[in-house]
Motif scaffolding. Structure first.
Motif, PDB file in Angstrom:
ATOM      1  N   LEU A   1       5.082  19.076  -1.371  1.00  0.00           N
ATOM      2  CA  LEU A   1       5.598  18.492  -0.138  1.00  0.00           C
ATOM      3  C   LEU A   1       4.659  17.456   0.466  1.00  0.00           C
ATOM      4  CD1 LEU A   1       7.309  21.455   1.741  1.00  0.00           C
ATOM      5  CD2 LEU A   1       8.391  19.509   0.637  1.00  0.00           C
ATOM      6  N   ASN A   2       3.482  17.922   0.883  1.00  0.00           N
ATOM      7  CA  ASN A   2       2.557  17.059   1.620  1.00  0.00           C
ATOM      8  C   ASN A   2       1.321  16.774   0.768  1.00  0.00           C
ATOM      9  OD1 ASN A   2       4.216  17.337   4.014  1.00  0.00           O
ATOM     10  ND2 ASN A   2       3.350  19.394   4.203  1.00  0.00           N
ATOM     11  N   PRO A   3       0.984  15.495   0.568  1.00  0.00           N
ATOM     12  CA  PRO A   3      -0.194  15.171  -0.250  1.00  0.00           C
ATOM     13  C   PRO A   3      -1.486  15.681   0.378  1.00  0.00           C
ATOM     14  CG  PRO A   3       0.625  13.220   0.867  1.00  0.00           C
ATOM     15  CD  PRO A   3       1.646  14.292   1.087  1.00  0.00           C
ATOM     16  N   CYS A   4      -2.341  16.239  -0.459  1.00  0.00           N
ATOM     17  CA  CYS A   4      -3.660  16.693  -0.003  1.00  0.00           C
ATOM     18  C   CYS A   4      -4.645  15.535  -0.190  1.00  0.00           C
ATOM     19  CB  CYS A   4      -4.093  17.915  -0.814  1.00  0.00           C
ATOM     20  SG  CYS A   4      -5.741  18.521  -0.393  1.00  0.00           S
ATOM     21  N   LEU A   5      -5.125  14.990   0.909  1.00  0.00           N
ATOM     22  CA  LEU A   5      -6.039  13.845   0.871  1.00  0.00           C
ATOM     23  C   LEU A   5      -7.324  14.236   1.607  1.00  0.00           C
ATOM     24  CD1 LEU A   5      -5.960  10.937  -0.221  1.00  0.00           C
ATOM     25  CD2 LEU A   5      -5.243  10.180   2.046  1.00  0.00           C
ATOM     26  N   PRO A   6      -8.271  14.896   0.917  1.00  0.00           N
ATOM     27  CA  PRO A   6      -9.461  15.466   1.572  1.00  0.00           C
ATOM     28  C   PRO A   6     -10.562  14.440   1.830  1.00  0.00           C
ATOM     29  CG  PRO A   6      -9.523  15.941  -0.763  1.00  0.00           C
ATOM     30  CD  PRO A   6      -8.251  15.168  -0.528  1.00  0.00           C
ATOM     31  N   LEU A   7     -10.264  13.445   2.663  1.00  0.00           N
ATOM     32  CA  LEU A   7     -11.238  12.377   2.915  1.00  0.00           C
ATOM     33  C   LEU A   7     -12.516  12.905   3.542  1.00  0.00           C
ATOM     34  CD1 LEU A   7      -8.889   9.545   4.271  1.00  0.00           C
ATOM     35  CD2 LEU A   7      -9.664   9.943   1.922  1.00  0.00           C
TER      36      LEU A   7
ATOM     37  N   CYS B   1      -1.904   9.793  -5.148  1.00  0.00           N
ATOM     38  CA  CYS B   1      -1.018   9.483  -6.278  1.00  0.00           C
ATOM     39  C   CYS B   1       0.455   9.607  -5.901  1.00  0.00           C
ATOM     40  CB  CYS B   1      -1.343  10.376  -7.473  1.00  0.00           C
ATOM     41  SG  CYS B   1      -1.092  12.137  -7.201  1.00  0.00           S
ATOM     42  N   GLN B   2       0.755  10.220  -4.757  1.00  0.00           N
ATOM     43  CA  GLN B   2       2.135  10.238  -4.278  1.00  0.00           C
ATOM     44  C   GLN B   2       2.658   8.818  -4.083  1.00  0.00           C
ATOM     45  OE1 GLN B   2       2.942  10.945  -0.113  1.00  0.00           O
ATOM     46  NE2 GLN B   2       4.563  12.411  -0.588  1.00  0.00           N
ATOM     47  N   GLU B   3       1.758   7.889  -3.712  1.00  0.00           N
ATOM     48  CA  GLU B   3       2.140   6.499  -3.478  1.00  0.00           C
ATOM     49  C   GLU B   3       2.132   5.665  -4.750  1.00  0.00           C
ATOM     50  OE1 GLU B   3       0.104   4.925   0.199  1.00  0.00           O
ATOM     51  OE2 GLU B   3      -1.048   6.780  -0.095  1.00  0.00           O
ATOM     52  N   TYR B   4       1.571   6.211  -5.835  1.00  0.00           N
ATOM     53  CA  TYR B   4       1.448   5.454  -7.080  1.00  0.00           C
ATOM     54  C   TYR B   4       2.783   5.440  -7.824  1.00  0.00           C
ATOM     55  CZ  TYR B   4       0.060   4.175 -11.808  1.00  0.00           C
ATOM     56  OH  TYR B   4      -0.035   3.565 -13.036  1.00  0.00           O
TER      57      TYR B   4
ATOM     58  N   TYR C   1      -1.229  18.814  -3.707  1.00  0.00           N
ATOM     59  CA  TYR C   1      -0.335  18.838  -2.552  1.00  0.00           C
ATOM     60  C   TYR C   1      -0.518  20.129  -1.765  1.00  0.00           C
ATOM     61  CZ  TYR C   1       1.959  14.930  -4.865  1.00  0.00           C
ATOM     62  OH  TYR C   1       2.210  13.714  -5.448  1.00  0.00           O
ATOM     63  N   VAL C   2      -0.088  20.083  -0.527  1.00  0.00           N
ATOM     64  CA  VAL C   2      -0.107  21.257   0.342  1.00  0.00           C
ATOM     65  C   VAL C   2       1.334  21.587   0.693  1.00  0.00           C
ATOM     66  CG1 VAL C   2      -0.886  22.241   2.516  1.00  0.00           C
ATOM     67  CG2 VAL C   2      -2.348  20.617   1.287  1.00  0.00           C
ATOM     68  N   PHE C   3       1.780  22.787   0.347  1.00  0.00           N
ATOM     69  CA  PHE C   3       3.146  23.167   0.695  1.00  0.00           C
ATOM     70  C   PHE C   3       3.182  23.685   2.129  1.00  0.00           C
ATOM     71  CE2 PHE C   3       1.093  26.736  -1.451  1.00  0.00           C
ATOM     72  CZ  PHE C   3       1.315  27.791  -0.574  1.00  0.00           C
ATOM     73  N   SER C   4       4.328  23.597   2.756  1.00  0.00           N
ATOM     74  CA  SER C   4       4.451  24.047   4.134  1.00  0.00           C
ATOM     75  C   SER C   4       5.908  24.394   4.420  1.00  0.00           C
ATOM     76  CB  SER C   4       3.974  22.961   5.116  1.00  0.00           C
ATOM     77  OG  SER C   4       4.783  21.801   4.997  1.00  0.00           O
TER      78      SER C   4
ATOM     79  N   SER D   1       7.794   5.668  -1.473  1.00  0.00           N
ATOM     80  CA  SER D   1       7.876   7.019  -0.904  1.00  0.00           C
ATOM     81  C   SER D   1       7.875   6.947   0.621  1.00  0.00           C
ATOM     82  CB  SER D   1       6.699   7.871  -1.402  1.00  0.00           C
ATOM     83  OG  SER D   1       6.758   8.045  -2.790  1.00  0.00           O
ATOM     84  N   LYS D   2       8.525   5.916   1.152  1.00  0.00           N
ATOM     85  CA  LYS D   2       8.515   5.714   2.596  1.00  0.00           C
ATOM     86  C   LYS D   2       9.263   6.812   3.353  1.00  0.00           C
ATOM     87  CE  LYS D   2       7.978   0.683   2.388  1.00  0.00           C
ATOM     88  NZ  LYS D   2       8.576  -0.641   2.696  1.00  0.00           N
ATOM     89  N   ASP D   3      10.138   7.536   2.643  1.00  0.00           N
ATOM     90  CA  ASP D   3      10.864   8.613   3.311  1.00  0.00           C
ATOM     91  C   ASP D   3      10.019   9.871   3.456  1.00  0.00           C
ATOM     92  OD1 ASP D   3      10.729   9.376   0.687  1.00  0.00           O
ATOM     93  OD2 ASP D   3      12.887   9.515   0.359  1.00  0.00           O
ATOM     94  N   GLY D   4       8.762   9.808   2.975  1.00  0.00           N
ATOM     95  CA  GLY D   4       7.865  10.947   3.102  1.00  0.00           C
ATOM     96  C   GLY D   4       8.027  11.990   2.013  1.00  0.00           C
ATOM     97  N   MET D   5       8.996  11.798   1.132  1.00  0.00           N
ATOM     98  CA  MET D   5       9.231  12.761   0.063  1.00  0.00           C
ATOM     99  C   MET D   5       8.391  12.410  -1.157  1.00  0.00           C
ATOM    100  SD  MET D   5      13.327  13.463   0.247  1.00  0.00           S
ATOM    101  CE  MET D   5      13.182  14.757  -0.982  1.00  0.00           C
ATOM    102  N   THR D   6       7.905  13.433  -1.823  1.00  0.00           N
ATOM    103  CA  THR D   6       7.124  13.217  -3.028  1.00  0.00           C
ATOM    104  C   THR D   6       8.049  12.811  -4.174  1.00  0.00           C
ATOM    105  OG1 THR D   6       5.486  14.836  -2.344  1.00  0.00           O
ATOM    106  CG2 THR D   6       5.573  14.316  -4.679  1.00  0.00           C
TER     107      THR D   6
END
Length: 555
Positions: free
Chosen positions: A151-157, A173-176, A330-333, A47-52
């Motif tokens: 669109l954008n993964p929600c990663l609430p660290l 999980c977007q990267e999985y 995910y968080v849409f924008s 997912s290197k292009d940033g797309m889910t």
């Protein structure tokens, strides 16, 4: 001269938006930042292009007859629940059949969408795009935003103290993609939605141990129902929807919980919903078995991390954790929109019927696919696009922005005061939402009229699965093949299952006596409710039921 429409994104929402534009003699131009159609359904190894993108083992949660474009059924030999590659093939077939690809500009990013100076009169937009480093500007009469909600993964660290000290691998999980990299590891999966359940089950086959952390618990639904029929087709029916509308919600909830606990007791498996939390549902056929076999262990929410372990809210500690996978959504924008429109579109409450921004002087922008639906998102987005294009063309009207904003402001105030509950983020009921949009277009099935003109079809429409073809039976966009598609939907459902010839003397479960025995009472009740749905008699009966049943349910 045809109106020009900009379609942003060529996923399931974008493809149907292009087609709907063509159906209404509009001129679409679709901008897709990747090199192919399908959006997240186009599998890539990274997912290197940033797309889910979806993971390799993904299987659809909604069966094919309930999740197809309304005038383009799946091929009969397609499985009822399919892999991502099969589903992408269907999207490709759809695009080629309706000749949609020539309207798509690939490897093109939308940089900005802004109102023209004369927007209040024309409703036109300036759209700036970039292709291979070169920017282009064009004027469009309308815009359909089809970028979806993933669109954008929600990663609430920040919500997990000590996570920065943790020495193991951390990913969303977007990267999985595949489980092989986790062989022999102790893996903690945080979040129990559909993705969390799927990832935990798949990892359990190669990992030493999978820990599945959930704050609220969830109801687990199987893809198959009684008799092995697709679950969606058995529960998504107009007759059942009528019953749901008139029976007390507490009674329905009690019935549903009893039914779901028949497969396995959720409390025994650590999956029951935390008291005071809204019900959640996931589709997963294997999770209960994995828990039963011990390859997946359900845990409460994580309190904090150490360098190698996780401490949970119940005080338990799990040592030697190698990897943590966040399946936290995910968080849409809408980065290409200007303020205040961008912020307003982020709040679903400000989208009229989840489609049109409430504050625009001209209804020339539609947000397609930003919905959570108790059913197929694909079919919901198609109906949204059909309605939106007719609004663009002036064939359908929506209330003026002053009225819409006043209604939303009033609703916000009532929510703040605690008078009503904010339901904007909850999943929408499938049939009521679809019927609401269809009524705006003029394509909602007229059940009483159908019973008079075509009783056989009416029976299937009311008592059978509410498949998408129902919204092509009448009105604008009517499809001549809709009737046959409805009457043959079970043939296409059973076709991929019958891969072995069975002798003719086998018992026929679909015999008339069996059918009446199973469905007789519910159908009779639904018929009575339909006949007197709008009568004062029904209202009085409903009130009496609530008064009599509710005290016992509370006890």
């Amino acid at each position: 001269m045809a109106k020009k429409v900009a379609v942003i994104g060529a996923g399931v929402s974008g493809l149907t938006s292009i087609k709907c534009c063509l159906d209404e003699d509009l001129e679409p131009t679709c901008f897709e930042r990747s090199n192919d159609i399908g959006g997240l359904w186009k599998y890539t190894e990274t997912s290197k292009d940033g797309m889910t993108r979806i993971y390799w083992s993904l299987v659809t949660n909604v069966c094919k007859e309930m999740s197809c474009y309304s005038d383009f059924p799946f091929q009969e030999d397609y499985p009822n629940f399919m892999s991502h590659s099969k589903f992408w093939n269907y999207l490709q077939e759809f695009a080629e059949h309706f000749d949609l690809l020539k309207y798509i500009q690939f490897k093109t990013t939308v940089c900005s969408v802004t109102k023209r100076p004369d927007f209040s009169k024309t409703g036109q937009w300036d759209v700036v795009t970039e292709t291979e480093g070169k920017q282009h500007r064009a004027v469009f009469d309308a815009v359909m935003v089809c970028t979806g909600k993933f669109l954008n993964p929600c990663l609430p660290l920040e919500s997990f103290p000590g996570i920065l000290k943790f020495r193991g691998q951390i990913l969303h999980c977007q990267e999985y993609k595949i489980p092989e990299g986790f062989r022999g590891q102790r893996v903690l999966v945080i979040g129990l939605g559909n993705s969390g359940g799927d990832v935990a089950v798949e990892l359990s086959r190669v990992a030493a141990q999978v820990l599945l952390s959930t704050r609220t618990g969830t109801w687990v639904i199987s893809r198959s129902s009684n008799g092995g029929y697709p679950f969606n087709m058995m529960i998504t029916r107009r007759c059942l929807n009528v019953i749901e509308q008139v029976l007390p919600s507490c009674f329905l909830r009690w019935i549903n919980e009893r039914q779901m606990n028949k497969r396995f007791n959720h409390e025994n498996y650590g999956l029951s919903i935390t008291k005071g939390k809204n019900p959640k549902f996931i589709v997963n056929d294997e999770l209960p078995t994995c828990i039963l076999c011990g390859t997946v262990t359900v845990k409460t929410s994580v309190k904090e991390f150490t360098e190698t372990s996780a401490i949970f809210e119940d005080g338990t500690v799990e040592e030697n954790i190698d990897s943590v996978i966040f399946t936290t959504g995910y968080v849409f924008s809408f980065p290409f929109l200007e303020e205040p429109l961008r912020s307003l579109c982020m709040k679903k409450m400000f989208l009229y019927k989840h489609v049109f921004p409430s504050n625009l002087e001209r209804a020339s922008m539609a947000i397609i696919g930003l919905i959570s639906l108790k059913g197929s998102i694909l079919t919901g987005t198609e109906l949204q696009a059909r309605w939106a294009t007719r609004v663009f063309k002036g064939l359908c009207k929506i209330p003026p922005p002053q009225q819409l904003m006043a209604e939303v402001t009033k609703k916000e105030e009532l929510i703040k005061r605690g008078v009503i509950k904010d339901t904007s983020e909850e999943k929408l009921s499938y049939i009521p939402y679809m019927d609401d949009l269809a009524a705006c277009i003029g394509t909602k099935p007229n059940i009483p009229l159908l019973f008079l003109k075509d009783p056989r079809l009416a029976w299937e429409v009311f008592f059978g699965p509410c498949t998408p073809y129902q919204y092509r039976l009448m009105g604008p966009g009517k499809w001549d093949g809709a009737r046959n598609a409805i009457l043959t939907q079970w043939d296409r459902t059973l076709k991929p299952l019958k891969t072995r010839t069975v002798s003719s003397d086998s018992s026929k479960s679909a015999s008339l006596s069996h059918y009446l025995k199973v469905w007789g009472a519910p159908l009779l009740l639904a018929s009575v409710l339909l006949i007197c749905k709008s009568s004062h008699f029904l209202k009085s009966v409903r009130d009496k039921l609530q008064n009599r049943i509710f005290p016992y349910l509370v006890l």
